[in-house]
Design a protein around this motif. Sequence first.
Motif, mmCIF file in Angstrom:
data_model
loop_
_atom_site.group_PDB
_atom_site.id
_atom_site.type_symbol
_atom_site.label_atom_id
_atom_site.label_comp_id
_atom_site.label_asym_id
_atom_site.label_seq_id
_atom_site.Cartn_x
_atom_site.Cartn_y
_atom_site.Cartn_z
ATOM 1 N N MET A 1 0.838 -1.197 0.000
ATOM 2 C CA MET A 1 0.000 0.000 0.000
ATOM 3 C C MET A 1 0.873 1.246 0.000
ATOM 4 N N ILE A 2 0.346 2.351 -0.499
ATOM 5 C CA ILE A 2 1.077 3.607 -0.460
ATOM 6 C C ILE A 2 1.084 4.163 0.960
ATOM 7 N N ASP A 3 2.010 5.074 1.223
ATOM 8 C CA ASP A 3 2.091 5.695 2.541
ATOM 9 C C ASP A 3 0.891 6.601 2.767
ATOM 10 N N LEU A 4 0.203 6.397 3.891
ATOM 11 C CA LEU A 4 -0.887 7.281 4.314
ATOM 12 C C LEU A 4 -0.763 7.505 5.816
ATOM 13 N N THR A 5 -1.078 8.720 6.260
ATOM 14 C CA THR A 5 -1.062 8.980 7.698
ATOM 15 C C THR A 5 -2.362 8.479 8.318
ATOM 16 N N LEU A 6 -2.348 8.345 9.623
ATOM 17 C CA LEU A 6 -3.557 7.939 10.332
ATOM 18 C C LEU A 6 -4.714 8.884 10.041
ATOM 19 N N SER A 7 -4.439 10.157 10.025
ATOM 20 C CA SER A 7 -5.513 11.126 9.785
ATOM 21 C C SER A 7 -6.044 11.011 8.360
ATOM 22 N N GLU A 8 -5.170 10.715 7.393
ATOM 23 C CA GLU A 8 -5.616 10.543 6.005
ATOM 24 C C GLU A 8 -6.488 9.295 5.862
ATOM 25 N N ILE A 9 -6.117 8.238 6.560
ATOM 26 C CA ILE A 9 -6.930 7.013 6.510
ATOM 27 C C ILE A 9 -8.284 7.249 7.168
ATOM 28 N N ALA A 10 -8.281 7.987 8.281
ATOM 29 C CA ALA A 10 -9.548 8.293 8.956
ATOM 30 C C ALA A 10 -10.457 9.118 8.058
ATOM 31 N N ALA A 11 -9.880 10.086 7.343
ATOM 32 C CA ALA A 11 -10.682 10.910 6.432
ATOM 33 C C ALA A 11 -11.232 10.077 5.279
ATOM 34 N N ALA A 12 -10.406 9.186 4.733
ATOM 35 C CA ALA A 12 -10.834 8.368 3.595
ATOM 36 C C ALA A 12 -11.957 7.421 3.975
ATOM 37 N N THR A 13 -11.946 6.934 5.212
ATOM 38 C CA THR A 13 -12.942 5.957 5.650
ATOM 39 C C THR A 13 -14.100 6.597 6.405
ATOM 40 N N ASP A 14 -14.069 7.936 6.523
ATOM 41 C CA ASP A 14 -15.101 8.659 7.267
ATOM 42 C C ASP A 14 -15.225 8.108 8.689
ATOM 43 N N GLY A 15 -14.056 7.894 9.322
ATOM 44 C CA GLY A 15 -14.037 7.291 10.646
ATOM 45 C C GLY A 15 -13.510 8.229 11.711
ATOM 46 N N ARG A 16 -13.632 7.789 12.944
ATOM 47 C CA ARG A 16 -13.168 8.555 14.101
ATOM 48 C C ARG A 16 -11.840 7.956 14.562
ATOM 49 N N LEU A 17 -10.798 8.770 14.532
ATOM 50 C CA LEU A 17 -9.466 8.297 14.887
ATOM 51 C C LEU A 17 -9.254 8.332 16.393
ATOM 52 N N ILE A 18 -8.808 7.211 16.913
ATOM 53 C CA ILE A 18 -8.371 7.127 18.307
ATOM 54 C C ILE A 18 -6.894 6.755 18.246
#
Length: 468
Positions: A1-18
């Motif tokens: 997979m390409i490099d993604l930050t936690l915040s970018e993954i949370a935005a892409a999945t419309d999720g709440r990051l903990i």
Amino acid sequence: MIDLTLSEIAAATDGRLIPGSADAGLVVSGVADTDSRLVTPGDIFVAKPGEETDGHLFADAAVANGAALLIVERELAVAVPQIVVEDSVTALGALATEVITRVRALGRLRIVGITGSNGKTTTKNLLAAVLERVGETVSPKASFNNEVGAPITMLRVTNETRFLVAEMGASGIGEIARLIRMAKPDIGVVLKVGLAHAGEFGGIEATVTAKTEMVSELLPEDVAVLNLDDPRVAGMADATRARVLWFGLDDRATVRATDIVATASGTAFTLHLPDGSCAAVRFKVLGEHHVMNALAAAAAAHELGVEIDLIVDGLQSVSRAERWRMEPLGGRDDVSIINDAYNASPDSMSAAIRTLAQIGAERGRTIAVLGAMSELGDWAGEEHDRIGLQVVRLGIGRLVVVGPEARRMHITAINEGSWDGESVYFATADEAFAYLSAEIAPGDTVLVKSSNAAGLRLLGDRLGELYA
């Protein structure tokens, strides 16, 4: 997979990051999986609720295996970052869409989508073997072709990937369209429309509608690779804006095969491409019916600019369709076991029996060990009857039917009236193994064929080990 930050993954999945003790800017590049046993350090574990168990119960195991991030539907007490989403499968697809979109923007990635009632996995393997000779290629492991498996494959794409071969299966209308929204193909391949999963679809016409989704969303600059020999697939030309490239045995097909000769060691044929080039192919995959899959792979590769010598080299490098798909086993005492019991539809069952008749005739006695074909709905009885008749009419030496769901094949073969004891029935695979262990003789060719649910692939493996 390409490099993604936690915040970018949370935005892409419309999720709440903990994030826990991690920073939201932490970069994650490991692949995603829904099986905690397959997680390796740095991977993403997607906790998917299932019919029999719940992936959330295995979160601790995933963390112990080195998961860097969990995608969950409820907050868990774990020591690694987690993203809480409404639906983990939907989030997995959204993440795949984000990755494909970013890599697409670089202008290198070409995507081939493959669907059909039969042959998807074989065609995927053949095409990947060809494209790997040109550049980095990502293709599914095994039959990863549904709403979970397809995005897991897509997430393996990197910035260096040149080709994504996406196998797209469906058990209902709209499922292929959903996968296409994640990764729209440049080339859409439709192999065949048959009765596989007809019971789930609700009929052959619904199957046609579902498979047509592969080409209906293609753009004018895209290519639809269609089987000219299948009228249902050929009719899809009217449903696409893309340029159509025909493959098949029909003389009108621009990618076609001639001079086909099937033997116990594979199939030889001459490959013809649209540019007028042709070449001899010594194809190691058993079964003349797999030539159509080779043509589909060759057509897609040709459209991607691969030269014919590399296409032939790739096709010839594949020795089996896939594990448990026309897989040659055995060898001791000149006994040949063909284990084709991963999947079975009326079309693939019929093709496998024809192959047994063709290659067995040059060796000795033929034995067909057959189990049930699943997911046929109202067509089940009629189609099992047809297979029983085919076995008799092709002169197969012995029919061994296994399992109560398949017993109708045995009855039909007996009622055909031309046999006296050549068909036997066993309720279990263990009983069949005991019988076959004593019955198989030197020089016999044995086909083991059924749907996955019948479990005969393990019987095929046992026979293969017995005669290894």
